[in-house]
Design an enzyme around this catalytic site. Structure first.
Site, short mmCIF file in Angstrom:
data_model
loop_
_atom_site.label_atom_id
_atom_site.label_comp_id
_atom_site.label_asym_id
_atom_site.label_seq_id
_atom_site.Cartn_x
_atom_site.Cartn_y
_atom_site.Cartn_z
N GLY A 285 0.76 -1.24 0.00
CA GLY A 285 0.00 0.00 0.00
C GLY A 285 0.78 1.29 0.00
O GLY A 285 0.20 2.36 -0.24
N GLY A 329 3.76 -3.58 -3.90
CA GLY A 329 3.85 -3.74 -5.35
C GLY A 329 4.30 -2.42 -5.97
O GLY A 329 5.43 -2.27 -6.46
N TYR A 371 -8.93 5.52 -13.00
CA TYR A 371 -8.87 6.14 -11.66
C TYR A 371 -8.63 7.65 -11.72
O TYR A 371 -8.31 8.26 -10.70
CB TYR A 371 -7.73 5.54 -10.83
CG TYR A 371 -7.61 4.05 -10.85
CD1 TYR A 371 -8.57 3.24 -10.25
CD2 TYR A 371 -6.51 3.43 -11.44
CE1 TYR A 371 -8.44 1.86 -10.25
CE2 TYR A 371 -6.38 2.05 -11.44
CZ TYR A 371 -7.35 1.28 -10.84
OH TYR A 371 -7.22 -0.08 -10.85
N CYS A 398 -10.24 4.71 -30.09
CA CYS A 398 -11.52 5.30 -30.50
C CYS A 398 -12.38 5.49 -29.28
O CYS A 398 -13.36 4.77 -29.06
CB CYS A 398 -12.20 4.39 -31.50
SG CYS A 398 -11.33 4.41 -33.04
N GLU A 399 -12.00 6.41 -28.46
CA GLU A 399 -12.69 6.65 -27.20
C GLU A 399 -12.29 8.05 -26.72
O GLU A 399 -11.09 8.30 -26.50
CB GLU A 399 -12.23 5.58 -26.20
CG GLU A 399 -12.79 5.72 -24.84
CD GLU A 399 -13.61 4.49 -24.40
OE1 GLU A 399 -13.78 3.54 -25.19
OE2 GLU A 399 -14.07 4.52 -23.27
N1 LLP Z 1 -1.52 -7.05 -1.21
C1 LLP Z 1 -2.79 -7.13 -1.56
C2 LLP Z 1 -3.65 -8.13 -0.93
C3 LLP Z 1 -3.30 -6.26 -2.53
O1 LLP Z 1 -4.57 -6.34 -2.87
C4 LLP Z 1 -2.45 -5.31 -3.14
C5 LLP Z 1 -2.94 -4.42 -4.17
C6 LLP Z 1 -1.10 -5.28 -2.75
C7 LLP Z 1 -0.67 -6.15 -1.77
C8 LLP Z 1 -0.11 -4.33 -3.33
O2 LLP Z 1 -0.46 -3.02 -3.08
P1 LLP Z 1 0.54 -1.83 -3.49
O3 LLP Z 1 1.77 -1.96 -2.63
O4 LLP Z 1 0.87 -2.01 -4.93
O5 LLP Z 1 -0.22 -0.61 -3.21
N2 LLP Z 1 -4.84 -1.18 -10.03
C9 LLP Z 1 -4.78 -0.20 -8.97
C10 LLP Z 1 -4.16 -0.75 -7.73
C11 LLP Z 1 -4.86 -1.97 -7.20
C12 LLP Z 1 -4.18 -2.54 -6.00
C13 LLP Z 1 -4.70 -3.89 -5.74
N3 LLP Z 1 -4.12 -4.52 -4.62
C14 LLP Z 1 -4.02 1.01 -9.46
O6 LLP Z 1 -3.60 1.02 -10.60
O7 LLP Z 1 -3.85 1.98 -8.73
#
Ligand code: LLP
Length: 477
Positions: A285, A329, A371, A398-399
């Site tokens: 997160g 991530g 987003y 095309c959007e």
């Molecule tokens: N662990 C779990 C259970 C998760 O659901 C996620 C992200 C992470 C770890 C990693 O989170 P991070 O460190 O990347 O914040 N597609 C969206 C983000 C979706 C995140 C989903 N879960 C975007 O592009 O902002």
């Protein structure tokens, strides 16, 4: 006149990382190795971005190996510094799952969080050891569960349906021959972690918030007793840990501080059911910087807060320190990558705006349309030219909503310029699509002047590879 919007940026130069080794990648707009060479062009990993596009085409994802490795090391070293117990950082591969990225995370000592059979398969193929793999998901298929058990990966159990399924499987371990679809028994008992919803709010986009009670993920914490009782009655379920994740792109420290306290209370409760829980996983997160307005804490600062909160809570509850895991991530891979596009058509609507179109768009970066994410861009071949124009960067789909950047401050551009969008490492390639049958871009990894392909560009043949034309529809019929 030189534009002073946004925040005094006057040319692409201003986006360069302002410090070197000690910088936290998640606080930088450009990869750590970014430089401007003597041709006034952007260089990443010692490679001229404009030349990379000539060589590999565009759009092109350019991944800086040093930035990714630095982020991995900063997480690992911060845990060593601030946490006296055992720890393990997992890379949340949903941010970017491919063989090369998984292999680097693995080489850096990280485990991997996967959320599907596909991500699990990718991590296994990249050589990640199964004992460092954790399978997430709120609706894993039976095949995915079997693949996880078969490969020795830990399952992060999300709900009752899954817990009961695994419980039923595990309770027939003794007479496996009796069931029609036998599971491999080698890995019993099944190693599981329980995912719980902590009921913690954080300020981020609604779609990427997961810790509040009204979430599709995890067990309701009000059912903890039932869950722990169930697990304690199934000896073939080996519950090694508890997990929670509160959301993504978070800048505040307090939610994770609160989370640590809540999780340690869960740990305490579990011991009342005779469960020996060794691991606590606080999720991911930590946010990154997409624009100068973003001010996330450093990786070091984030880890420090989490470790202190867990230590404090364990002292209060008089519990031994658990093995501490987290699974970032975005903050690992986000700032390590940029996307290079070639500028094509433009359209000026007097008094309204100028659209500058590039050769990609929402298919390679769906975050702005999904987003309303804001990005910054530079012209890689004009890094010192004053940014005197505010234009709208449009994709080629095309959007009408296919806009990558609503207000980009750039030098005057012309067809053939190389426009580079910054901080595209997380949730770009992994969320890419073939909308409008655009072939997905290639990705290269750069280091010390060398560029290697890590994902091949799709071809038109790739686009129809899975198509089937029944004989009666074929023109020869
Ligand atoms: N662990 C779990 C259970 C998760 O659901 C996620 C992200 C992470 C770890 C990693 O989170 P991070 O460190 O990347 O914040 N597609 C969206 C983000 C979706 C995140 C989903 N879960 C975007 O592009 O902002």
């Amino acid at each position: 006149m030189v534009s002073t919007h946004p925040a005094g940026v006057q040319s692409g130069r201003q986006y360069l990382a302002n410090s070197t080794g000690a910088a936290s990648p998640n606080q930088q707009l450009l990869p750590l190795s970014a430089r401007i060479n003597n041709r006034d062009r952007l260089e990443i990993g010692g490679c001229d971005v404009t030349t990379l596009v000539q060589q590999f085409g565009s759009p092109l994802y350019i991944l800086d190996e040093d930035t990714l490795r630095t982020a991995c090391r900063q997480y690992r070293e911060a845990f060593q510094k601030y946490y006296p117990g055992e720890s393990q950082v997992l890379y949340a591969s949903k941010a970017w799952s491919c063989l090369a990225v998984c292999a680097i995370a693995h080489q850096e000592g990280l485990g991997i969080d996967v959320v599907s059979g596909g991500e699990l398969y990718t991590a296994l193929q990249a050589g990640v050891s199964p004992d460092k793999l954790y399978l997430h998901g709120n609706n894993k298929s039976l095949e995915e569960l079997k693949l996880a058990i078969d490969s020795g990966c830990t399952i992060v159990v999300d709900n009752w349906y899954e817990l009961q399924t695994l419980g039923n499987w595990s309770s027939v371990v003794g007479d496996r021959e009796d069931i029609s679809d036998p599971l491999p028994t080698t890995y019993y008992p099944i190693r599981i972690v329980l995912r719980l919803t902590p009921g913690i709010e954080c300020h981020t986009h609604e779609y990427i918030r997961t810790g509040h009670l009204d979430s599709k993920f995890g067990f309701d914490p009000n059912q903890l007793d039932e869950v722990f009782a169930f697990v304690s009655q199934h000896s073939a379920l080996n519950c090694v840990g508890l997990h929670a994740h509160i959301g993504s792109q978070i800048f505040e420290q307090q939610p994770h501080r609160d989370l640590a306290g809540v999780m340690v209370q869960w740990l305490d409760k579990a011991s009342g059911y005779g469960l020996q829980i060794e691991e606590l996983n606080v999720g991911g997160g930590l946010g990154i910087r997409y624009t100068e307005a973003d001010d996330p804490p450093s990786i070091d600062a984030w880890v420090k807060v989490v470790c202190a909160a867990i230590k404090d809570a364990c002292t209060v509850q008089q519990l031994e320190l658990p093995k501490l895991l987290c699974e970032p991530g975005r903050s690992l891979v986000g700032a390590a990558c940029v996307t290079a596009y070639t500028v094509g058509a433009s359209k000026t609507i007097p008094g309204i705006r100028t659209y500058v179109a590039v050769d990609g768009g929402m298919s390679d970066n769906p975050r702005p349309i999904t987003y309303q994410s804001v990005y910054r861009a530079v012209l890689a071949n004009k890094m010192s030219v004053p940014a005197t124009q505010t234009v709208t960067i449009a994709g080629k789909h095309c959007e009408s909503g296919d806009i990558l950047i609503k207000e980009a401050t750039l030098p005057p551009s012309e067809p053939g310029d190389i426009l580079v969008v910054l901080a595209t490492g997380a949730y770009n390639y992994s969320m890419a699509s073939n909308y409008n049958r655009l072939a997905r871009p290639a990705a290269v990894i750069v280091k010390d002047g060398e560029a290697n392909l890590i994902v091949r560009r799709e071809t038109y043949q790739d686009l129809i590879r899975q198509d089937c034309l029944p004989a009666r529809l074929s023109s020869e019929a």
